[in-house]
Scaffold this active site. Sequence first.
Site, PDB file in Angstrom:
ATOM      1  N   LYS A  40       0.713  -1.058   0.001  1.00 25.69           N
ATOM      2  CA  LYS A  40      -0.079  -0.088  -0.007  1.00 25.69           C
ATOM      3  C   LYS A  40       0.917   1.149  -0.019  1.00 25.69           C
ATOM      4  CE  LYS A  40      -4.390   1.074   0.430  1.00 25.69           C
ATOM      5  NZ  LYS A  40      -5.817   0.445  -0.201  1.00 25.69           N
ATOM      6  N   ASP A  77      -6.915   4.116  -4.728  1.00 26.09           N
ATOM      7  CA  ASP A  77      -7.877   4.196  -3.182  1.00 26.09           C
ATOM      8  C   ASP A  77      -8.395   5.341  -2.929  1.00 26.09           C
ATOM      9  OD1 ASP A  77      -7.826   2.088  -0.817  1.00 26.09           O
ATOM     10  OD2 ASP A  77      -7.496   4.028  -0.017  1.00 26.09           O
TER      11      ASP A  77
HETATM   12  P1  NDP Z   1     -12.895   7.724  -2.909  1.00 30.83           P
HETATM   13  O1  NDP Z   1     -11.936   8.505  -2.644  1.00 30.83           O
HETATM   14  O2  NDP Z   1     -13.588   7.654  -4.235  1.00 30.83           O
HETATM   15  O3  NDP Z   1     -14.166   8.086  -1.796  1.00 30.83           O
HETATM   16  C1  NDP Z   1     -14.062   8.038  -0.370  1.00 30.83           C
HETATM   17  C2  NDP Z   1     -15.420   8.603   0.052  1.00 30.83           C
HETATM   18  O4  NDP Z   1     -15.258   8.213   1.591  1.00 30.83           O
HETATM   19  C3  NDP Z   1     -15.920   9.783  -0.144  1.00 30.83           C
HETATM   20  O5  NDP Z   1     -17.077   9.914  -0.070  1.00 30.83           O
HETATM   21  C4  NDP Z   1     -15.080  10.591   1.110  1.00 30.83           C
HETATM   22  O6  NDP Z   1     -15.693  11.917   1.387  1.00 30.83           O
HETATM   23  C5  NDP Z   1     -15.312   9.617   1.937  1.00 30.83           C
HETATM   24  N1  NDP Z   1     -14.372   9.707   3.201  1.00 30.83           N
HETATM   25  C6  NDP Z   1     -12.870   9.591   3.033  1.00 30.83           C
HETATM   26  N2  NDP Z   1     -12.277   9.770   3.923  1.00 30.83           N
HETATM   27  C7  NDP Z   1     -13.247  10.000   5.030  1.00 30.83           C
HETATM   28  C8  NDP Z   1     -13.293  10.390   6.373  1.00 30.83           C
HETATM   29  N3  NDP Z   1     -12.025  10.468   6.938  1.00 30.83           N
HETATM   30  N4  NDP Z   1     -14.457  10.595   7.067  1.00 30.83           N
HETATM   31  C9  NDP Z   1     -15.601  10.619   6.370  1.00 30.83           C
HETATM   32  N5  NDP Z   1     -15.638  10.277   5.226  1.00 30.83           N
HETATM   33  C10 NDP Z   1     -14.544   9.997   4.476  1.00 30.83           C
HETATM   34  O7  NDP Z   1     -12.506   6.429  -2.289  1.00 30.83           O
HETATM   35  P2  NDP Z   1     -12.952   4.872  -2.483  1.00 30.83           P
HETATM   36  O8  NDP Z   1     -14.373   4.625  -2.887  1.00 30.83           O
HETATM   37  O9  NDP Z   1     -12.214   4.078  -3.573  1.00 30.83           O
HETATM   38  O10 NDP Z   1     -12.532   4.162  -0.978  1.00 30.83           O
HETATM   39  C11 NDP Z   1     -13.581   3.890  -0.136  1.00 30.83           C
HETATM   40  C12 NDP Z   1     -13.006   3.024   0.915  1.00 30.83           C
HETATM   41  O11 NDP Z   1     -13.145   1.631   0.129  1.00 30.83           O
HETATM   42  C13 NDP Z   1     -11.864   3.090   1.306  1.00 30.83           C
HETATM   43  O12 NDP Z   1     -11.678   2.670   2.812  1.00 30.83           O
HETATM   44  C14 NDP Z   1     -10.830   2.333   0.460  1.00 30.83           C
HETATM   45  O13 NDP Z   1      -9.574   1.969   1.397  1.00 30.83           O
HETATM   46  C15 NDP Z   1     -11.811   1.126   0.468  1.00 30.83           C
HETATM   47  N6  NDP Z   1     -11.319   0.287  -0.589  1.00 30.83           N
HETATM   48  C16 NDP Z   1     -11.321   0.904  -2.213  1.00 30.83           C
HETATM   49  C17 NDP Z   1     -11.083   0.039  -3.162  1.00 30.83           C
HETATM   50  C18 NDP Z   1     -10.768   0.561  -4.604  1.00 30.83           C
HETATM   51  O14 NDP Z   1     -10.752  -0.189  -5.613  1.00 30.83           O
HETATM   52  N7  NDP Z   1     -10.942   1.838  -4.702  1.00 30.83           N
HETATM   53  C19 NDP Z   1     -10.848  -1.395  -3.255  1.00 30.83           C
HETATM   54  C20 NDP Z   1     -10.973  -1.707  -1.681  1.00 30.83           C
HETATM   55  C21 NDP Z   1     -11.611  -0.933  -0.786  1.00 30.83           C
HETATM   56  P3  NDP Z   1     -14.872  13.248   1.179  1.00 30.83           P
HETATM   57  O15 NDP Z   1     -14.964  13.392  -0.456  1.00 30.83           O
HETATM   58  O16 NDP Z   1     -15.522  14.149   1.813  1.00 30.83           O
HETATM   59  O17 NDP Z   1     -13.348  12.937   1.407  1.00 30.83           O
HETATM   60  O1  2IT Z   2      -7.788  -1.671  -0.858  1.00 30.27           O
HETATM   61  C1  2IT Z   2      -7.744  -2.095  -1.814  1.00 30.27           C
HETATM   62  O2  2IT Z   2      -7.856  -3.496  -2.268  1.00 30.27           O
HETATM   63  C2  2IT Z   2      -7.521  -1.198  -2.905  1.00 30.27           C
HETATM   64  N1  2IT Z   2      -7.554  -0.084  -2.631  1.00 30.27           N
HETATM   65  C3  2IT Z   2      -7.411  -1.839  -4.621  1.00 30.27           C
HETATM   66  C4  2IT Z   2      -6.115  -2.142  -4.651  1.00 30.27           C
HETATM   67  C5  2IT Z   2      -5.624  -2.858  -6.179  1.00 30.27           C
HETATM   68  O3  2IT Z   2      -4.448  -2.975  -6.317  1.00 30.27           O
HETATM   69  O4  2IT Z   2      -6.685  -2.761  -6.992  1.00 30.27           O
END
Ligand code: NDP
Ligand code: 2IT
Length: 445
Positions: free
Chosen positions: A126, A166
């Site tokens: 990461k 992420d």
């Molecule tokens: P994005 O940046 O697209 O969206 C994040 C969302 O979460 C936004 O709505 C953001 O609001 C909110 N958010 C982030 N930090 C905070 C905080 N500290 N408090 C409140 N709201 C918060 O990210 P993703 O959708 O990609 O990721 C969301 C989650 O999923 C994370 O935990 C990530 O690690 C996990 N994840 C993502 C993957 C991927 O493929 N993208 C894969 C597996 C897991 P704001 O805009 O106000 O910051």
């Molecule tokens: O938390 C996760 O699994 C991710 N943000 C996606 C990682 C990836 O390599 O696609």
Amino acid sequence: MYRSVNEFMDTVVARNPGEKEFHQAIREVIESLWDFLQEHPRYMHSKILERIVEPERVLMFRVPWTNDRGEVEVNRGFRVEFNSAIGPYKGGLRFHPSVNLGILKFLGFEQVFKNSLTTLPMGGGKGGSDFDPKGKSDNEVMRFCQSFMTELQRHIGPDTDVPAGDIGVGGREIGFLFGQYKRLRNEFTGVLTGKALNWGGSLVRPEATGYGTVYFAKEVLATRDESLEGKTVAISGSGNVAQHATEKVIELGGKVVTLSDSNGSIYDPDGIDTEKLEYIMHLKNVERGRIKEYAAKYDVEYWENERPWKAKCDVALPCATQNEINADEAQTLIDNGCFCVTEGANMPSEPGAIDIYLENKILYGPGKAANAGGVSVSGLEMSQNSMRINWTREEVDTRLQNIMRDIHGQCVKYGEDGEFVNYMRGANIAGFIKVADSMLDQGVV
Ligand code: NDP
Ligand code: 2IT
């Protein structure tokens, strides 16, 4: 040899001072594994626990860049190359002001077990930066990404370490990062995943985490002869994962009543339909606006600075960030009738919340199993890049569904406890065995 989880954790805390999310992630895994380890002493004798909590390599670097006013700004960049026992390091990059080494070590540690569960050959890593993309122009984001990759490029490669997105890193950022890697290395390879379709990306990667989370919820619900049809669903976040989870819930006949961002939550009791979701996607991905604007447009409640968990729902899908459900909120969810929590985010439930899910024997799908769809399709993107072919949407989606079903099966196999399935324990044990056995095979590494 350690005689208790607490004794082991004392060493972890002393060696990694102040990194509370990292301690939390390790404690959860070790507690899940403890009985299994007593029955299989070879892991303890070979010091697998001590090794598995120590990243293979941690990189930390300066990221200087120039803002639109011509001023120099300095951020900190990181890559935690955690474990390569079963494949090249693989995992996302997070750009968010809260990023620090402890958070990336927790995420890297989780990724090792998650990637093991996917059935694909990927190690765990990461990275990211404390850079805040909010309010930055496209040009500023580009200059930051170019500076970040100027250093990162010497440490990564398609057979070494393959980053992806992420929080704060989506298609735009992956494009800028890839462009800079290609310039510096003079090679067009699958060094990043989450690329756009025109230049090496995979169909379904943008949707994969959210879809996968809902596929996992579907599997979990089926064990109680339930489905998403007609269910009320509370989702947090409004980014990549939340949007595509919403899309899939709608497709499967459920009603999504909440979304959120870091400023607050919206509550739409009529449900977010396809047209409203289209508005949200434009608002978030193009205008980069706030979820509050949805409440104004559709005349629904906005809960300022509040999380969505007081909404009455059957199913909750936390899809924003770590530690976004505390014990009180978990109790509120259950008191309101929620019987399934499936995590799209990484470690969104505090330990006290997990205790409450397990005490009440609700269906609880932990992030490292439930959100593995994203990295799984990243793995499929790597395969397509290596073969220099593109699979159809249907082919990728079918593989994703099969992987989520397989992960569910592994959790059941190792998490069955009489009638009840402890998916958290199942995911941790199944994820651990493959990595630990591979480490044993490879000697003292
Ligand atoms: P994005 O940046 O697209 O969206 C994040 C969302 O979460 C936004 O709505 C953001 O609001 C909110 N958010 C982030 N930090 C905070 C905080 N500290 N408090 C409140 N709201 C918060 O990210 P993703 O959708 O990609 O990721 C969301 C989650 O999923 C994370 O935990 C990530 O690690 C996990 N994840 C993502 C993957 C991927 O493929 N993208 C894969 C597996 C897991 P704001 O805009 O106000 O910051
Ligand atoms: O938390 C996760 O699994 C991710 N943000 C996606 C990682 C990836 O390599 O696609």
